[in-house]
Motif scaffolding. Structure first.
Motif, PDB file in Angstrom:
ATOM      1  N   MET A  52      13.250   2.556   4.674  1.00 29.12           N
ATOM      2  CA  MET A  52      11.801   1.844   4.157  1.00 29.12           C
ATOM      3  C   MET A  52      11.463   2.725   2.821  1.00 29.12           C
ATOM      4  O   MET A  52      11.153   3.976   3.335  1.00 29.12           O
ATOM      5  N   PHE A  53      11.464   2.254   1.727  1.00 30.25           N
ATOM      6  CA  PHE A  53      11.104   2.908   0.697  1.00 30.25           C
ATOM      7  C   PHE A  53       9.583   3.396   0.650  1.00 30.25           C
ATOM      8  O   PHE A  53       8.572   2.547   1.291  1.00 30.25           O
ATOM      9  N   LEU A  54       9.097   4.455  -0.025  1.00 36.13           N
ATOM     10  CA  LEU A  54       7.748   4.450  -0.465  1.00 36.13           C
ATOM     11  C   LEU A  54       7.876   4.236  -2.055  1.00 36.13           C
ATOM     12  O   LEU A  54       8.645   4.747  -2.806  1.00 36.13           O
ATOM     13  N   ILE A  55       6.997   3.428  -2.503  1.00 34.81           N
ATOM     14  CA  ILE A  55       6.662   2.997  -3.777  1.00 34.81           C
ATOM     15  C   ILE A  55       5.655   3.382  -4.452  1.00 34.81           C
ATOM     16  O   ILE A  55       4.499   2.997  -3.927  1.00 34.81           O
ATOM     17  N   ASN A  56       5.763   4.006  -5.694  1.00 29.43           N
ATOM     18  CA  ASN A  56       4.637   4.471  -6.418  1.00 29.43           C
ATOM     19  C   ASN A  56       4.152   3.355  -7.205  1.00 29.43           C
ATOM     20  O   ASN A  56       4.459   3.291  -8.698  1.00 29.43           O
ATOM     21  N   CYS A  57       3.248   2.516  -6.962  1.00 32.13           N
ATOM     22  CA  CYS A  57       2.946   1.273  -7.665  1.00 32.13           C
ATOM     23  C   CYS A  57       1.934   2.071  -8.894  1.00 32.13           C
ATOM     24  O   CYS A  57       1.239   2.875  -8.853  1.00 32.13           O
ATOM     25  N   PRO A  58       2.342   1.660 -10.047  1.00 35.06           N
ATOM     26  CA  PRO A  58       1.793   2.237 -11.190  1.00 35.06           C
ATOM     27  C   PRO A  58       0.132   1.914 -11.160  1.00 35.06           C
ATOM     28  O   PRO A  58      -0.394   2.905 -11.944  1.00 35.06           O
ATOM     29  N   TYR A  59      -0.230   1.056 -10.417  1.00 34.36           N
ATOM     30  CA  TYR A  59      -1.820   0.751 -10.548  1.00 34.36           C
ATOM     31  C   TYR A  59      -2.495   1.133  -9.630  1.00 34.36           C
ATOM     32  O   TYR A  59      -3.663   1.409  -9.336  1.00 34.36           O
ATOM     33  N   CYS A  60      -1.799   1.434  -8.044  1.00 36.92           N
ATOM     34  CA  CYS A  60      -2.437   1.915  -6.925  1.00 36.92           C
ATOM     35  C   CYS A  60      -2.030   3.146  -6.195  1.00 36.92           C
ATOM     36  O   CYS A  60      -2.655   3.837  -5.352  1.00 36.92           O
ATOM     37  N   GLY A  61      -0.931   3.678  -6.865  1.00 33.09           N
ATOM     38  CA  GLY A  61      -0.298   4.965  -6.120  1.00 33.09           C
ATOM     39  C   GLY A  61       0.717   4.568  -5.080  1.00 33.09           C
ATOM     40  O   GLY A  61       1.105   3.295  -5.167  1.00 33.09           O
ATOM     41  N   GLU A  62       1.102   5.332  -4.387  1.00 32.15           N
ATOM     42  CA  GLU A  62       2.194   5.401  -3.441  1.00 32.15           C
ATOM     43  C   GLU A  62       2.100   4.571  -2.125  1.00 32.15           C
ATOM     44  O   GLU A  62       0.828   4.834  -1.402  1.00 32.15           O
ATOM     45  N   ARG A  63       2.638   3.645  -1.902  1.00 32.70           N
ATOM     46  CA  ARG A  63       2.584   2.802  -0.905  1.00 32.70           C
ATOM     47  C   ARG A  63       3.794   2.318  -0.027  1.00 32.70           C
ATOM     48  O   ARG A  63       4.984   2.485  -0.573  1.00 32.70           O
ATOM     49  N   ASP A  64       3.764   1.961   1.185  1.00 32.19           N
ATOM     50  CA  ASP A  64       4.924   1.589   2.049  1.00 32.19           C
ATOM     51  C   ASP A  64       5.393   0.405   1.299  1.00 32.19           C
ATOM     52  O   ASP A  64       4.981  -0.582   0.699  1.00 32.19           O
ATOM     53  N   GLN A  65       6.785   0.328   1.460  1.00 31.50           N
ATOM     54  CA  GLN A  65       7.637  -0.886   0.961  1.00 31.50           C
ATOM     55  C   GLN A  65       7.266  -2.242   1.499  1.00 31.50           C
ATOM     56  O   GLN A  65       7.247  -3.106   0.783  1.00 31.50           O
ATOM     57  N   SER A  66       6.682  -2.262   2.835  1.00 25.21           N
ATOM     58  CA  SER A  66       6.279  -3.431   3.108  1.00 25.21           C
ATOM     59  C   SER A  66       4.949  -4.121   2.509  1.00 25.21           C
ATOM     60  O   SER A  66       4.863  -5.223   2.551  1.00 25.21           O
ATOM     61  N   GLU A  67       4.520  -3.439   1.755  1.00 22.48           N
ATOM     62  CA  GLU A  67       3.526  -4.136   0.751  1.00 22.48           C
ATOM     63  C   GLU A  67       4.272  -4.644  -0.519  1.00 22.48           C
ATOM     64  O   GLU A  67       3.502  -5.407  -1.285  1.00 22.48           O
ATOM     65  N   PHE A  68       5.385  -4.450  -0.769  1.00 21.77           N
ATOM     66  CA  PHE A  68       6.001  -4.995  -1.922  1.00 21.77           C
ATOM     67  C   PHE A  68       7.001  -6.185  -1.983  1.00 21.77           C
ATOM     68  O   PHE A  68       7.722  -6.213  -0.523  1.00 21.77           O
ATOM     69  N   VAL A  69       7.344  -6.982  -2.588  1.00 19.30           N
ATOM     70  CA  VAL A  69       8.438  -7.665  -2.814  1.00 19.30           C
ATOM     71  C   VAL A  69       9.294  -7.470  -3.960  1.00 19.30           C
ATOM     72  O   VAL A  69       8.842  -6.976  -5.097  1.00 19.30           O
ATOM     73  N   SER A  70      10.452  -7.545  -3.702  1.00 23.64           N
ATOM     74  CA  SER A  70      11.538  -7.314  -5.064  1.00 23.64           C
ATOM     75  C   SER A  70      11.725  -8.550  -5.761  1.00 23.64           C
ATOM     76  O   SER A  70      11.941  -9.777  -5.069  1.00 23.64           O
ATOM     77  N   GLY A  71      11.814  -8.399  -6.949  1.00 21.41           N
ATOM     78  CA  GLY A  71      12.247  -9.594  -7.861  1.00 21.41           C
ATOM     79  C   GLY A  71      13.367  -9.620  -8.584  1.00 21.41           C
ATOM     80  O   GLY A  71      13.416 -10.392  -9.611  1.00 21.41           O
ATOM     81  N   GLY A  72      14.184  -8.568  -8.050  1.00 21.35           N
ATOM     82  CA  GLY A  72      15.566  -8.913  -8.821  1.00 21.35           C
ATOM     83  C   GLY A  72      15.664  -8.167  -9.829  1.00 21.35           C
ATOM     84  O   GLY A  72      14.886  -7.209 -10.494  1.00 21.35           O
ATOM     85  N   GLU A  73      16.759  -8.356 -10.653  1.00 19.04           N
ATOM     86  CA  GLU A  73      17.072  -7.547 -12.020  1.00 19.04           C
ATOM     87  C   GLU A  73      15.874  -7.650 -13.088  1.00 19.04           C
ATOM     88  O   GLU A  73      15.389  -8.730 -13.314  1.00 19.04           O
ATOM     89  N   ALA A  74      15.747  -6.610 -13.713  1.00 17.33           N
ATOM     90  CA  ALA A  74      14.595  -6.611 -14.638  1.00 17.33           C
ATOM     91  C   ALA A  74      15.060  -6.895 -16.056  1.00 17.33           C
ATOM     92  O   ALA A  74      16.412  -6.754 -16.138  1.00 17.33           O
ATOM     93  N   HIS A  75      14.415  -7.105 -17.199  1.00 13.21           N
ATOM     94  CA  HIS A  75      14.776  -7.015 -18.543  1.00 13.21           C
ATOM     95  C   HIS A  75      15.719  -8.409 -18.603  1.00 13.21           C
ATOM     96  O   HIS A  75      16.390  -8.444 -19.756  1.00 13.21           O
TER      97      HIS A  75
END
Lengths: 1001, 91
Positions: B1-24
């Motif tokens: 389970m990752f820790l993701i540093n949301c650029p707007y909210c700070g570090e949060r547990d992965q369970s708060e996020f969803v992945s949207g696949g490849e960027a750009h």
């Protein structure tokens, strides 16, 4: 207790607290502090189970979580009984009831024992090879195999226990409360770190806490005495949180770990009430120190599985910790010095030790010399070639090893024993390290895999990293912990450790016997009954990867996950194939480390808390009016409202008829609602819907279809223009959250230049939808000033109106094909408005209808339900909804995909109507449609997506997706069912009121 | 389970996020001018590499903002987090 197996040891077992328990129906006694295993052993019971395949008698072998044999069924309550519990880990409590598994009629006389004599017929892969053909017989085979397989019995009733989850955060997590973990905890705490220390046993201290030999000294004190002072110190340390009876289950990436704490399993059943049974900790640690210790390995020789054969370290623990002798006549069989500690413990407790058999040539280490000086017979360079005693070992046969160690020579010596303590060296517990993604390296000196590279902020210390001697364990733990925590000095820097040092090492993965291998049973995996022969057979049959060998032979696949077996399996594969063990690698270590009960994983998310459910403001009214509910996403929606003893069919027929002939009312509050504002809102709608929105006037509504970029229908709904730059979009109930996410995604990432703001308002408004020929009369009664004339308030338009203080949005839109009005109000007025409609509709016999009737009514009109008539492979063209695709718009989501080579195929599946030749025959949704019944296998042309009996049309109607459906109108096709074949004719999708006379009133 | 540093909210547990696949992967401005192969390239083709991959994540149970993540798919280490519209870092 016929024999006196208890020795005087008051330190860890409280002999003043006698506990009774029942094993296989017999009442026995033990003491507070015992494990179930030590209590059984003190009653001279070794035989506790039968092996999985050959049903051989098996006894307690270890004193920890690696136990392969002593797995018992605990309790006899249908709800609370627990299978596969390791007797070595169960703390004894008063009234404990346990039974042996995998034996019938009893553990002493087990019919399945015949498999032992049939074993030449049951090699590795027996089931794969034998039950291959004929394939159609598999179901019959399976019945018998299932019966003879499996260990314990699962509980059959709902688990009444409570379980808990809790998050924990710490600077340093230390897993394992043995000496190295304790030292690390102290060093970290002295550096002002917040420490969480987990220990799976009841007491801290690991194996050193009961170490009683005079050779090991720390700071000139007996090592166990020194450790007790450290533990007292740590218990009073405010920086250290200690969780005992807590085992780490899983170590995930980013130092996220799961640990399970046992809170009541050691208590008598009658005092457990209303207490939480187990707690699952979800831990985020900045740094992790793994000090989980090592597991002793057995040795692999002929008949090495008899009851009474135990790990040497376990024999020592039962004497030194529990005060229980495992036998009165002992023999030790070893390849290393650690078993000599067992020899000293046996000697000290006055227990007879007949001999030590050591495969090494000799040793002159301090501890070996001490044992020699006691006059104990040691057979150097000897091995055990066989053991005797069916339900308990009574003899071992010993022979000298040849120079190469691959055969035996000389004459056979027979030794009596009722307990054989074996040691094949030690294996560091690297499970957690590898679970976390760490890579191992092979250490040729000790024949072990040790932690090597890791990407995480973690450290392995003590015997978990491969240090086995006390001075190495302590000094390296101190040194490594300091470096890991970047600390210069610690209070342990001047520690003085004295211990015996091992001088000779020798390891033979598979010991030779005087019999050929094919005639012997050298067990590797006790629980799954796999032997060294099975490994060799697998290799002969071409299995090379260790993962394949494991699965073919089932080595390491029991509830113990091969904690004892895996290293020998690897060693034998390496030896047989002339491979370096380091190159061979290990099988994958997967969580959980020890089995977790489902209750612990689920925690409080059971019953009504399993998943949240959402209720509309009118929910109570539906309940009071006998509604049956269906789940739509997380919503509870009224499904139908049966009267008296009506069936669902009866109720739906009645509700549908009422809606068509007078009036019906539906709770449509669950539809997704998105408030869209901004100067580019109109442009935004043009981009996300297939149809054109530019000309929509304020106060008008429009149906829209949304596609995915691949051209497939994603969602649909009506959007109303509330004002300039202000729209209210509705979505399907189930699709609301996804649509919102998708729209936000496009706004943020593809079209950030658009001035558009989205707000999910699904929960803010509730909707009562009144339909039917009398709908207008009912609405007039409620809103007396509202002009409902077709000129002022035509179909697909909207008006804002006040009912007292309540702001109402009334939309004239229809999903049923009837004239219908949807009244939207702030959610808190939802029930009021609903009841107002019911009251106003009374004289017209207004009938509440549920989702089932709604589905029927819309099917009569051929309106699709996204997700029922579509499945992510249907384009608007497939749905025969070409009219909704704007030809003028340059672009919208999915437009380009509508003329990909695949989407323009003529022979795609397309939405059609189906009429059964027998109008009373109702098709089953999901039924397949074929043309030719005689051609086998039949070509499946499509399937039924919606099917109902229409009370208005007095016939059965259905929607279906059908290959080339558009061209098949009027064609006769077949729907084969299990007991009959239904004849159908392809029709138009609109069955009722093609001219829309009803909608327009 | 990752820790993701949301650029707007700070570090949060992965369970708060969803992945949207490849960027750009930029949506073509003029899809109608693409042939089937070009459109398929945009629609279906994703790299799925072993190593540093640029991907989109959404703080779905938080601020609901999308942002970009440079993640090493071989060990799930997040090397860099940056906002939508910013160029991928050189790693």
């Amino acid at each position: 207790m016929s024999k006196n197996l208890r020795i005087n040891n008051k330190q860890f077992v409280d002999e003043t607290r006698k506990l009774s328990f029942v094993f296989n129906g017999k009442k026995l006694y033990g003491y507070k502090g015992d494990t179930l295993a030590s209590a059984l052993l003190s009653n001279d019971i070794h035989l506790v189970g039968r092996s999985f395949k050959y049903h051989r008698p098996r006894g307690i072998m270890t004193s920890g979580s690696e136990e392969p044999n002593a797995i018992l069924q605990i309790g006899n309550d249908d709800a609370l009984t627990e299978p596969n519990a390791r007797a070595t880990e169960i703390e004894l409590y008063d009234g404990l009831i346990c039974n042996s598994q995998n034996c019938w009629p009893s553990v002493k006389f087990d019919i399945g024992g015949i498999n032992n004599f049939l074993s030449p017929l049951l090699p590795a892969g027996f089931y794969y090879k034998t039950f291959m053909w004929p394939a159609s017989f598999w179901e019959k085979y399976e019945y018998f195999i299932r019966k003879s397989a499996g260990l314990g019995k699962s509980p059959t009733k709902q688990d009444p226990d409570m379980y808990d989850h809790r998050y924990m955060h710490c600077d340093i997590l230390i897993v394992g409360g043995g000496v190295s973990g304790l030292i690390a905890a102290k060093i970290a705490s002295d550096d002002n770190k917040k420490v969480l220390l987990l220990e799976d046993k009841e007491l801290l201290g690991g194996s050193l806490i009961y170490d009683d030999n005079d050779i090991s000294k720390i700071d000139n004190q007996k090592s166990s005495e020194w450790l007790k002072k450290l533990i007292d110190n740590i218990k009073n340390d405010k920086n250290i949180i200690i969780k005992t009876r807590t085992s780490l289950a899983a170590y995930h990436n980013y130092n996220f770990l799961l640990a399970r704490q046992n809170l009541t399993d050691h208590l008598s059943v009658n005092v457990r009430n209303n207490k939480i049974r187990q707690r699952l900790y979800k831990i985020r640690a900045k740094k992790v120190i793994i000090s989980t210790g090592a597991i002793e390995r057995p040795q692999v020789f002929h008949n090495n599985d008899r009851p009474g054969i135990m790990l040497a370290s376990a024999v020592k623990k039962y004497i030194d910790y529990f005060g229980v002798r495992c036998g009165l006549e002992n023999v030790i069989f070893t390849n290393n010095d650690s078993a000599y500690e067992t020899a000293l413990s046996l000697h000290k407790s006055g227990t007879k030790l007949n001999a030590i058999i050591d495969i090494r040539d000799n040793s002159s280490s301090e501890i070996v010399n001490k044992v020699k000086s006691l006059g104990i017979q040691i057979y150097w360079n000897h091995t055990i070639v066989n053991t005797k005693g069916y339900k308990r070992i009574n003899k071992v046969s010993v022979m000298k090893l040849n120079d190469k160690g691959n055969d035996v020579i000389g004459k056979k010596i027979e030794l009596n024993c009722d307990c054989l303590a074996i040691s094949g060296g030690w294996t560091p517990m690297v499970h957690l390290f590898t679970q976390s993604g760490g890579k191992l390296k092979f250490d040729n000196k000790d024949n072990i895999f040790v932690p090597d590279k890791t990407n995480l902020n973690q450290l392995s210390i003590g015997s978990a990293k491969g240090d086995f001697e006390l001075d190495d364990v302590l000094k390296n733990s101190i040194k490594d912990t300091k470096k890991f925590l970047q600390i210069e000095n610690s209070n342990f820097d001047k520690i003085d450790v004295k211990c015996s040092k091992e001088k000779e090492k020798k390891n033979i993965w598979l010991l030779p016997s005087d019999k050929p291998l094919s005639k012997t049973k050298p067990f590797l995996d006790y629980q799954n009954d796999s032997t060294a022969k099975d490994i060799k057979l697998a290799l002969r049959e071409g299995f090379k990867s260790i993962e394949h060998v494991k699965r073919y032979t089932t080595t390491g696949m029991g509830t113990d996950q091969g904690k004892l077996a895996n290293m020998h399996a690897l060693g034998i594969v390496a030896d047989t194939t002339n491979t370096n063990m380091g190159d061979l690698g290990t099988t994958t270590f997967r969580p959980p480390y020890t089995p977790l009960t489902f209750g612990t994983i689920v925690g409080r998310n059971v019953g009504q808390f399993f998943d949240i459910f959402r209720k509309t403001p009118m929910h109570d009214w539906h309940v009071n009016n006998n509604a049956k509910f269906e789940n739509v996403g997380q919503w509870k929606r009224a499904w139908y409202y049966p009267k008296d003893d009506e069936t669902m069919h009866d109720a739906v027929q009645r509700e549908s008829k009422a809606a068509r002939e007078s009036s019906g009312i539906l709770d449509a509050s669950t539809l997704g609602k998105i408030d869209i504002q901004g100067t580019d809102a109109n442009e935004f709608l043009n981009r996300v819907y297939t149809n054109a929105w530019s000309k929509l006037q304020i106060g008008k509504c429009r149906y829209g279809l949304m596609l995915n970029e691949d051209g497939m229908v994603y969602d649909d709904g009506v959007t109303t223009k509330l004002g300039e730059n202000h729209y209210l979009m509705t979505t399907t109930t189930g699709g609301a959250a996804n649509v919102m996410s998708k729209l936000e995604d496009y706004l943020q990432t593809e079209w950030p230049e658009l001035d558009v703001f989205l707000t999910s308002v699904t929960d803010h408004y509730s909707t009562a939808s009144v339909c039917g020929p009398n709908a207008k009369k009912i609405i007039t009664k409620i809103f007396k000033d509202l002009d409902l004339s077709d000129e002022s308030f035509p179909h697909m338009s909207f008006k804002e109106v006040k009912l007292g203080e309540i702001n109402c949005r009334v939309m004239r839109i229809s999903f049923t094909g009837e004239l219908s009005y949807e009244i939207n109000v702030e959610a808190s007025y939802g029930k009021y408005i609903w009841e107002k409609c019911i009251e106003a509709g009374k004289e017209f016999d207004i009938t509440p209808y549920g989702t089932e009737t709604m589905h029927l009514l819309r099917a009569e009109k051929g309106f699709i339900i996204v997700g029922q008539d579509t499945d992510g492979t249907m384009t608007p063209v497939d749905l025969q909804m070409d009219w909704i695709i704007s030809k003028k718009k340059y672009d919208f989501i999915g437009k380009r995909s509508l003329y990909r080579s695949d989407t323009i195929r003529e022979d795609r599946k397309q939405l059609v109507g189906l009429l059964t030749d027998d109008p009373n025959e109702i098709l089953e949704e999901g039924a397949q449609i074929v043309k030719d019944e005689n051609k086998k296998p039949m070509d499946m042309l499509g399937h039924v997506t919606s099917s109902y009996f229409s009370p208005t049309l007095k016939k059965s109607i259905a929607l279906a997706v059908l290959k080339e459906g558009k061209q098949l109108k009027g064609q006769k096709l077949l729907v084969p069912m299990i007991d009959k074949t239904i004849k159908v004719t392809v029709s138009d999708t609109v069955f009722l009121d093609k001219e829309n006379e009803r909608i327009n009133g | 389970m990752f820790l993701i540093n949301c650029p707007y909210c700070g570090e949060r547990d992965q369970s708060e996020f969803v992945s949207g696949g490849e960027a750009h992967i930029v949506r073509p401005k003029q899809p109608t001018e693409l042939n089937d192969d070009q459109w398929a390239e945009y629609l279906f083709m994703r790299k799925n590499i072993k190593g540093i991959q640029f991907e989109r994540w959404n703080h779905a149970h938080g601020c609901r903002k999308w942002f970009n993540v440079a993640r090493d798919t071989s060990n799930d280490k997040i090397e860099k987090i940056y906002k939508i519209g910013e160029q991928p870092p050189k790693l």
